[in-house]
Design a protein around this motif. Structure first.
Motif, PDB file in Angstrom:
ATOM      1  N   LEU A 208       0.857  -1.173   0.000  1.00 30.05           N
ATOM      2  CA  LEU A 208       0.000   0.000   0.000  1.00 30.05           C
ATOM      3  C   LEU A 208       0.898   1.229   0.000  1.00 30.05           C
ATOM      4  O   LEU A 208       1.794   1.347   0.835  1.00 30.05           O
ATOM      5  CB  LEU A 208      -0.882  -0.010   1.260  1.00 30.05           C
ATOM      6  CG  LEU A 208      -1.774   1.199   1.479  1.00 30.05           C
ATOM      7  CD1 LEU A 208      -2.867   1.267   0.414  1.00 30.05           C
ATOM      8  CD2 LEU A 208      -2.385   1.156   2.871  1.00 30.05           C
TER       9      LEU A 208
ATOM     10  N   GLU B 108       1.155   5.659  -0.541  1.00 31.37           N
ATOM     11  CA  GLU B 108       0.505   6.952  -0.662  1.00 31.37           C
ATOM     12  C   GLU B 108       1.361   7.801  -1.590  1.00 31.37           C
ATOM     13  O   GLU B 108       2.546   8.024  -1.333  1.00 31.37           O
ATOM     14  CB  GLU B 108       0.372   7.644   0.682  1.00 31.37           C
ATOM     15  CG  GLU B 108      -0.323   8.987   0.578  1.00 31.37           C
ATOM     16  CD  GLU B 108      -0.412   9.741   1.892  1.00 31.37           C
ATOM     17  OE1 GLU B 108      -1.192  10.705   1.942  1.00 31.37           O
ATOM     18  OE2 GLU B 108       0.294   9.380   2.849  1.00 31.37           O
TER      19      GLU B 108
ATOM     20  N   GLY C 207      -2.861  10.121  -4.162  1.00 35.27           N
ATOM     21  CA  GLY C 207      -3.837   9.159  -3.667  1.00 35.27           C
ATOM     22  C   GLY C 207      -3.177   7.912  -3.122  1.00 35.27           C
ATOM     23  O   GLY C 207      -1.949   7.830  -3.002  1.00 35.27           O
ATOM     24  N   TRP C 208      -4.020   6.949  -2.791  1.00 36.29           N
ATOM     25  CA  TRP C 208      -3.582   5.658  -2.248  1.00 36.29           C
ATOM     26  C   TRP C 208      -3.688   4.598  -3.337  1.00 36.29           C
ATOM     27  O   TRP C 208      -4.697   4.504  -4.016  1.00 36.29           O
ATOM     28  CB  TRP C 208      -4.444   5.273  -1.057  1.00 36.29           C
ATOM     29  CG  TRP C 208      -4.208   6.149   0.127  1.00 36.29           C
ATOM     30  CD1 TRP C 208      -4.882   7.284   0.448  1.00 36.29           C
ATOM     31  CD2 TRP C 208      -3.221   5.973   1.130  1.00 36.29           C
ATOM     32  NE1 TRP C 208      -4.371   7.831   1.604  1.00 36.29           N
ATOM     33  CE2 TRP C 208      -3.350   7.038   2.047  1.00 36.29           C
ATOM     34  CE3 TRP C 208      -2.234   5.022   1.358  1.00 36.29           C
ATOM     35  CZ2 TRP C 208      -2.536   7.172   3.164  1.00 36.29           C
ATOM     36  CZ3 TRP C 208      -1.421   5.156   2.475  1.00 36.29           C
ATOM     37  CH2 TRP C 208      -1.573   6.209   3.363  1.00 36.29           C
TER      38      TRP C 208
ATOM     39  N   PRO D  49      -5.665   1.471  -7.880  1.00 41.07           N
ATOM     40  CA  PRO D  49      -6.145   2.267  -6.747  1.00 41.07           C
ATOM     41  C   PRO D  49      -6.463   1.361  -5.557  1.00 41.07           C
ATOM     42  O   PRO D  49      -6.944   0.242  -5.724  1.00 41.07           O
ATOM     43  CB  PRO D  49      -7.421   2.924  -7.272  1.00 41.07           C
ATOM     44  CG  PRO D  49      -7.279   2.913  -8.758  1.00 41.07           C
ATOM     45  CD  PRO D  49      -6.488   1.666  -9.084  1.00 41.07           C
ATOM     46  N   ALA D  50      -6.193   1.838  -4.349  1.00 41.79           N
ATOM     47  CA  ALA D  50      -6.470   1.081  -3.130  1.00 41.79           C
ATOM     48  C   ALA D  50      -7.958   1.164  -2.789  1.00 41.79           C
ATOM     49  O   ALA D  50      -8.620   2.171  -3.068  1.00 41.79           O
ATOM     50  CB  ALA D  50      -5.647   1.633  -1.978  1.00 41.79           C
ATOM     51  N   THR D  51      -8.461   0.115  -2.187  1.00 38.29           N
ATOM     52  CA  THR D  51      -9.838   0.114  -1.688  1.00 38.29           C
ATOM     53  C   THR D  51      -9.882   0.848  -0.350  1.00 38.29           C
ATOM     54  O   THR D  51      -8.842   1.099   0.270  1.00 38.29           O
ATOM     55  CB  THR D  51     -10.362  -1.330  -1.493  1.00 38.29           C
ATOM     56  OG1 THR D  51      -9.594  -1.946  -0.455  1.00 38.29           O
ATOM     57  CG2 THR D  51     -10.275  -2.129  -2.779  1.00 38.29           C
ATOM     58  N   ASP D  52     -11.085   1.155   0.126  1.00 38.94           N
ATOM     59  CA  ASP D  52     -11.237   1.797   1.439  1.00 38.94           C
ATOM     60  C   ASP D  52     -10.667   0.905   2.545  1.00 38.94           C
ATOM     61  O   ASP D  52     -10.018   1.394   3.475  1.00 38.94           O
ATOM     62  CB  ASP D  52     -12.701   2.096   1.737  1.00 38.94           C
ATOM     63  CG  ASP D  52     -13.256   3.216   0.856  1.00 38.94           C
ATOM     64  OD1 ASP D  52     -12.458   4.026   0.337  1.00 38.94           O
ATOM     65  OD2 ASP D  52     -14.490   3.269   0.693  1.00 38.94           O
TER      66      ASP D  52
ATOM     67  N   GLU E 121      -8.237  -1.287   2.288  1.00 34.84           N
ATOM     68  CA  GLU E 121      -6.774  -1.264   2.213  1.00 34.84           C
ATOM     69  C   GLU E 121      -6.223   0.048   2.760  1.00 34.84           C
ATOM     70  O   GLU E 121      -5.225   0.055   3.483  1.00 34.84           O
ATOM     71  CB  GLU E 121      -6.318  -1.481   0.769  1.00 34.84           C
ATOM     72  CG  GLU E 121      -6.559  -2.899   0.300  1.00 34.84           C
ATOM     73  CD  GLU E 121      -6.454  -3.069  -1.201  1.00 34.84           C
ATOM     74  OE1 GLU E 121      -6.145  -4.187  -1.634  1.00 34.84           O
ATOM     75  OE2 GLU E 121      -6.688  -2.097  -1.954  1.00 34.84           O
ATOM     76  N   ARG E 122      -6.860   1.175   2.452  1.00 36.67           N
ATOM     77  CA  ARG E 122      -6.402   2.468   2.972  1.00 36.67           C
ATOM     78  C   ARG E 122      -6.434   2.489   4.492  1.00 36.67           C
ATOM     79  O   ARG E 122      -5.608   3.144   5.122  1.00 36.67           O
ATOM     80  CB  ARG E 122      -7.263   3.595   2.408  1.00 36.67           C
ATOM     81  CG  ARG E 122      -6.904   3.962   0.992  1.00 36.67           C
ATOM     82  CD  ARG E 122      -7.505   5.293   0.597  1.00 36.67           C
ATOM     83  NE  ARG E 122      -8.959   5.283   0.598  1.00 36.67           N
ATOM     84  CZ  ARG E 122      -9.715   5.054  -0.474  1.00 36.67           C
ATOM     85  NH1 ARG E 122      -9.149   4.842  -1.645  1.00 36.67           N
ATOM     86  NH2 ARG E 122     -11.015   5.066  -0.393  1.00 36.67           N
ATOM     87  N   ALA E 123      -7.355   1.779   5.091  1.00 34.89           N
ATOM     88  CA  ALA E 123      -7.451   1.723   6.542  1.00 34.89           C
ATOM     89  C   ALA E 123      -6.253   0.997   7.186  1.00 34.89           C
ATOM     90  O   ALA E 123      -6.013   1.127   8.376  1.00 34.89           O
ATOM     91  CB  ALA E 123      -8.754   1.038   6.959  1.00 34.89           C
TER      92      ALA E 123
ATOM     93  N   ALA F 228      -3.126   1.630   6.557  1.00 37.30           N
ATOM     94  CA  ALA F 228      -1.952   2.505   6.586  1.00 37.30           C
ATOM     95  C   ALA F 228      -1.600   2.934   7.990  1.00 37.30           C
ATOM     96  O   ALA F 228      -2.379   2.972   8.879  1.00 37.30           O
ATOM     97  CB  ALA F 228      -2.199   3.742   5.728  1.00 37.30           C
TER      98      ALA F 228
END
Length: 119
Positions: A17, A19, A78-79, A110-113, A115-117, A119
């Protein structure tokens, strides 16, 4: 006697992941001009150092630069997830050739929600 392994197995695929942020640095960056990777988090791997991404993050210290070399810049902030990072280790002879690691990946998306969580 050399206790160093002849081969390190870095073939276990790992996702990373990242940014991506704008980069106002005056230094020229070939493919990533205007952008850089701000954070890297190895996801989708096994516990511990088991693959190329976790190995580079733990021992090499330049996972962001490695990823910038193997994927195209998304040209936006973005992520994102760099999928399936693996590598091949080549043992040098200790005299004329150095050890070398060649990194590869499946691609970037693009990362999913969820996956972003992570970080």
């Amino acid at each position: 006697m050399n206790d160093e392994p002849e081969r390190i197995d870095l073939s276990s695929p790992e996702d990373v992941l990242i940014e991506v942020i704008a980069d106002e640095s005056p230094y020229e960056r070939r493919d990533w001009k205007g952008f850089k990777i701000d954070t890297c988090t190895v996801i989708g791997g096994k516990d511990g150092v088991t693959g190329a991404a976790s190995y580079e993050q733990s021992y090499g210290g330049f996972l962001d630069y490695v990823l910038e070399d193997i994927v195209d810049c998304p040209k936006q902030e973005g992520w994102f997830v760099v999928e399936g990072v693996t590598a091949e280790f080549y043992k040098g002879d200790g005299w004329a050739t150095d050890d070398n690691i060649d990194f590869e990946c499946v691609g970037i998306r693009p990362a999913t929600d969820e996956e972003r969580a992570m970080a």
